[in-house]
Design a protein around this motif. Structure first.
Motif, PDB file in Angstrom:
ATOM      1  N   THR A  64       0.838  -1.205   0.000  1.00 40.04           N
ATOM      2  CA  THR A  64       0.000   0.000   0.000  1.00 40.04           C
ATOM      3  C   THR A  64       0.869   1.250   0.000  1.00 40.04           C
ATOM      4  O   THR A  64       0.688   2.150  -0.821  1.00 40.04           O
ATOM      5  CB  THR A  64      -0.920   0.017   1.244  1.00 40.04           C
ATOM      6  N   GLU A  92      -5.680  -7.983  -3.839  1.00 38.98           N
ATOM      7  CA  GLU A  92      -7.088  -7.559  -3.912  1.00 38.98           C
ATOM      8  C   GLU A  92      -7.424  -6.580  -2.786  1.00 38.98           C
ATOM      9  O   GLU A  92      -8.181  -5.630  -2.984  1.00 38.98           O
ATOM     10  CB  GLU A  92      -8.007  -8.793  -3.856  1.00 38.98           C
ATOM     11  N   ARG A  93      -6.848  -6.836  -1.632  1.00 47.13           N
ATOM     12  CA  ARG A  93      -7.087  -5.965  -0.486  1.00 47.13           C
ATOM     13  C   ARG A  93      -6.537  -4.558  -0.762  1.00 47.13           C
ATOM     14  O   ARG A  93      -7.220  -3.551  -0.540  1.00 47.13           O
ATOM     15  CB  ARG A  93      -6.346  -6.580   0.704  1.00 47.13           C
ATOM     16  N   GLU A 128      -5.836  -3.311  -3.699  1.00 46.93           N
ATOM     17  CA  GLU A 128      -6.589  -2.777  -4.842  1.00 46.93           C
ATOM     18  C   GLU A 128      -7.851  -2.064  -4.360  1.00 46.93           C
ATOM     19  O   GLU A 128      -8.157  -0.943  -4.792  1.00 46.93           O
ATOM     20  CB  GLU A 128      -6.956  -3.929  -5.789  1.00 46.93           C
ATOM     21  N   ALA A 129      -8.570  -2.709  -3.442  1.00 47.03           N
ATOM     22  CA  ALA A 129      -9.800  -2.110  -2.915  1.00 47.03           C
ATOM     23  C   ALA A 129      -9.484  -0.868  -2.080  1.00 47.03           C
ATOM     24  O   ALA A 129     -10.124   0.178  -2.226  1.00 47.03           O
ATOM     25  CB  ALA A 129     -10.552  -3.138  -2.079  1.00 47.03           C
ATOM     26  N   ASP A 130      -8.468  -0.971  -1.226  1.00 45.19           N
ATOM     27  CA  ASP A 130      -8.109   0.150  -0.339  1.00 45.19           C
ATOM     28  C   ASP A 130      -7.734   1.399  -1.120  1.00 45.19           C
ATOM     29  O   ASP A 130      -8.083   2.509  -0.747  1.00 45.19           O
ATOM     30  CB  ASP A 130      -6.907  -0.234   0.547  1.00 45.19           C
ATOM     31  N   ASP A 137      -8.398   1.922  -4.339  1.00 44.70           N
ATOM     32  CA  ASP A 137      -9.291   2.119  -5.476  1.00 44.70           C
ATOM     33  C   ASP A 137      -8.535   2.016  -6.802  1.00 44.70           C
ATOM     34  O   ASP A 137      -8.582   2.903  -7.645  1.00 44.70           O
ATOM     35  CB  ASP A 137      -9.971   3.494  -5.346  1.00 44.70           C
ATOM     36  N   ASP A 140      -7.213  -0.469 -10.284  1.00 38.92           N
ATOM     37  CA  ASP A 140      -7.792  -1.417 -11.235  1.00 38.92           C
ATOM     38  C   ASP A 140      -6.679  -2.374 -11.659  1.00 38.92           C
ATOM     39  O   ASP A 140      -5.862  -2.049 -12.510  1.00 38.92           O
ATOM     40  CB  ASP A 140      -8.363  -0.658 -12.433  1.00 38.92           C
ATOM     41  N   TYR A 198      -5.441  -9.398 -13.407  1.00 38.53           N
ATOM     42  CA  TYR A 198      -4.866 -10.652 -12.886  1.00 38.53           C
ATOM     43  C   TYR A 198      -4.619 -11.607 -14.051  1.00 38.53           C
ATOM     44  O   TYR A 198      -5.529 -11.878 -14.832  1.00 38.53           O
ATOM     45  CB  TYR A 198      -5.806 -11.273 -11.853  1.00 38.53           C
TER      46      TYR A 198
END
Ligand SMILES: [Zn+2]
Length: 587
Positions: free
Chosen positions: A376, A401-402, A404-406, A408, A410, A413
């Protein structure tokens, strides 16, 4: 003045030292046989004890141990006379002053041992007050089980008083436990004291065994310090007692104390076998520098890949396959526990190619949290036009994925669920994912690598400040940095064993003139040959760590070399090698 103790090597806060007595002794070690009590109730008019160079004389101090708390406090504040023989001053853990002795003994040691927090607070407070080149002595506490931790915290000398007393009480000590003699069906040792038949083993034998076990463990500790691997040992050893594990973790929380004393590179690999590995200085420092000093210079998509067991990663079979699919059309960053993320330019930098980890395919929650946190911070600082995650399901994908979500993001994979990153389909998907992306040049790769190493070593932006223009010769990973206009002028060389840079005199001059943070040692008016000893150091930058490149300047010399002590240790010490000189010129 501290003539009789010298530190030869360091492993974090632990040191391999030498008591320079008539018969020299390596520390950490037992000292009961060479400790001489100078008298605990020294009246102000009594003469000093006759000291000799064969023993460590514990200098007496006024009033202690009788009197009120205030009187005891005052007794520690007396100035010890400057004596001409090896001496130890007694200090209390809450009232420490430097006295000019070779060593310091802690008077209230019983109240701090056994409590992780109190022990660490006291040791750190004392060690940061007394000079680095003095021995710290703990009496009446060492056991085979706790002595590795004592040394790791910065203790140099112990005695066998506690181990012997326990033996006399019928308690049999090992590095992992303490047994009642009557509970032991067989003796788990083959030292001389344990040779006879089990029935005739007496408490006196037990005391002798305990002393032997303590001496043997100290030899293990010294070897571990020599090898730079005491921490790896301690992570297992400390498990045998709760307060030892607590103390190790409390020490990890004393970042300033441990970081200052931890070298920036080592020959030895580090064993990443427990969750405590994530908290060690080498790991946290790498993660910190990668996310606060390193900057990605490639204008290309990011490809996240799993690490490989083989190091450096690029020499592994899996990474060779990744490189073949990517063909220099993306910036490669490896995800790994316990290191976090490793950009391709730093794959040789300590400890990125110096760790061995337990491979189970399952990541602990601690590992996942750590790698996610580092990734991050890395991506917040280094935005990419596109991100491809070429990672397997196990652990890796959940982390990406974690993040990516945190953030925002794109992310694409390229490894199907249950497939492996080196499967043909996966590699094809990776290659297809980069279709149309231009490949970057070898020259660009090499330049970015040199600058990344400078950033990592010296600070944010250092690579651009230090080397605004340059050319590289020779093959990666032995890159040579040369002047753009004059190829014969070499500025620095990449050292592939540790992924660092070593400077030439010309490079050091460019470094001093640049805006990059300098690590500077000021010396007296002499021309150093081979090494600079601590007494010759006038001043040194506090952020110098063992292993750092340093510029050495004095009225008569300009030199470049590598630090063998940390900055404040060079200034405080009266003995020992402060830095090794690589190149020097008179002026
Ligand atoms: Zn034994």
């Amino acid at each position: 003045m501290t003539d009789y103790f010298e530190v030869h090597a360091r492993d974090g806060a632990a040191r391999l030292g030498e008591l320079r007595l008539a018969t020299p002794r390596q520390t950490p070690s037992l000292v009961d046989d060479i400790l001489e009590d100078g008298g605990s109730r020294w009246a102000s008019d009594r003469a000093l004890p006759e000291g000799s160079e064969d023993v460590l004389t514990v200098l007496p101090h006024r009033g202690f141990p009788g009197g009120t708390a205030e009187e005891v406090q005052q007794s520690f504040a007396v100035d010890y006379p400057d004596v001409s023989y090896p001496s130890v001053a007694v200090v209390s853990s809450d009232h420490v002053e430097a006295h000019g002795t070779d060593g310091y003994a802690i008077s209230d040691v019983q109240s701090i041992v056994g409590h992780g927090g109190a022990f660490v607070d006291a040791i750190v407070r004392i060690r940061e007050t007394i000079p680095a080149d003095t021995a710290l002595l703990l009496s009446g506490v060492a056991t085979p089980r706790n002595v590795a931790l004592l040394a790791y915290a910065g203790v140099d000398c112990v005695d066998a008083a506690r181990a012997v007393a326990k033996g006399t009480q019928g308690k049999y000590l090992t590095t992992e436990s303490e047994y009642f003699l009557e509970d032991l069906e067989e003796l788990p040792c083959s030292c001389p004291a344990c040779q006879g038949p089990r029935e005739s083993f007496t408490p006196a034998d037990c005391a002798e065994h305990n002393r032997n076990a303590l001496a043997a463990e100290l030899a293990v500790v010294r070897q571990r310090i020599r090898d730079g691997r005491l921490r790896d040992y301690l992570e297992g050893q400390a498990r045998h007692n709760q307060w030892l594990t607590a103390a190790m973790r409390e020490l990890d929380a004393q970042w300033g104390y441990l970081e200052e004393r931890t070298p920036i590179l080592r020959e030895a690999d580090l064993d990443a076998a427990t969750e405590d590995t994530l908290r060690r200085v080498e790991i946290q420092r790498f993660a910190d520098r990668v996310t606060s000093r390193y900057r990605n210079r490639f204008d290309a998509p990011l490809v996240l890949v799993p690490c490989s067991a083989r190091k450096p990663y690029s020499e592994s079979q899996s990474h060779t396959q990744f490189h073949r699919a990517i063909r220099w059309r993306a910036h490669l960053v490896s995800m790994t526990s316990p290191i976090g993320v490793v950009p391709q330019e730093l794959e040789t930098t300590y400890p990125a190619q110096h760790y061995d980890t337990v491979v189970t395919g399952r990541w602990s929650q601690d590992e996942q949290d750590f790698v996610a946190r580092v990734l991050t911070r890395y991506l917040e600082r280094n935005p990419y036009p596109r991100i491809i995650a070429h990672v397997p399901d196990e652990g890796y994908r959940a982390i990406v994925e974690r993040v990516e979500a945190d953030l925002d993001l794109d992310v694409t994979y390229t490894v199907a669920p249950d497939a492996h990153p080196t499967d043909d389909e996966s590699l094809e998907a990776l290659s297809d994912g980069l279709a149309g992306e231009p490949a970057y040049q070898k020259r660009e790769r090499e330049h970015h690598t040199v600058r990344a190493l400078a950033d990592y070593l010296l600070g944010d932006g250092a690579g651009d400040d230090l080397f605004p223009t340059f050319q590289t010769t020779s093959r990666y990973p032995r890159l040579q940095v040369r002047d753009t206009d004059a190829e014969e002028t070499q500025l620095a060389t990449m050292v592939p064993q540790y992924g660092t840079l070593s400077f030439t005199l010309e490079g050091a001059k460019q470094w001093v003139e640049s805006d990059a943070p300098t690590k500077r040692i000021e010396i007296d008016g002499f021309v150093p040959q081979g090494s600079v000893l601590a007494p010759g150091v006038v001043d040194a930058d506090e952020d110098i760590r063992v292993g750092d490149e340093v510029v050495v300047e004095g009225p008569r010399a300009f030199a470049v070399g590598r630090a063998e002590m940390y900055g404040s240790e060079m200034v405080e010490s009266t003995r020992g090698i402060a830095c090794e000189i690589r190149h020097v010129e008179e002026r």
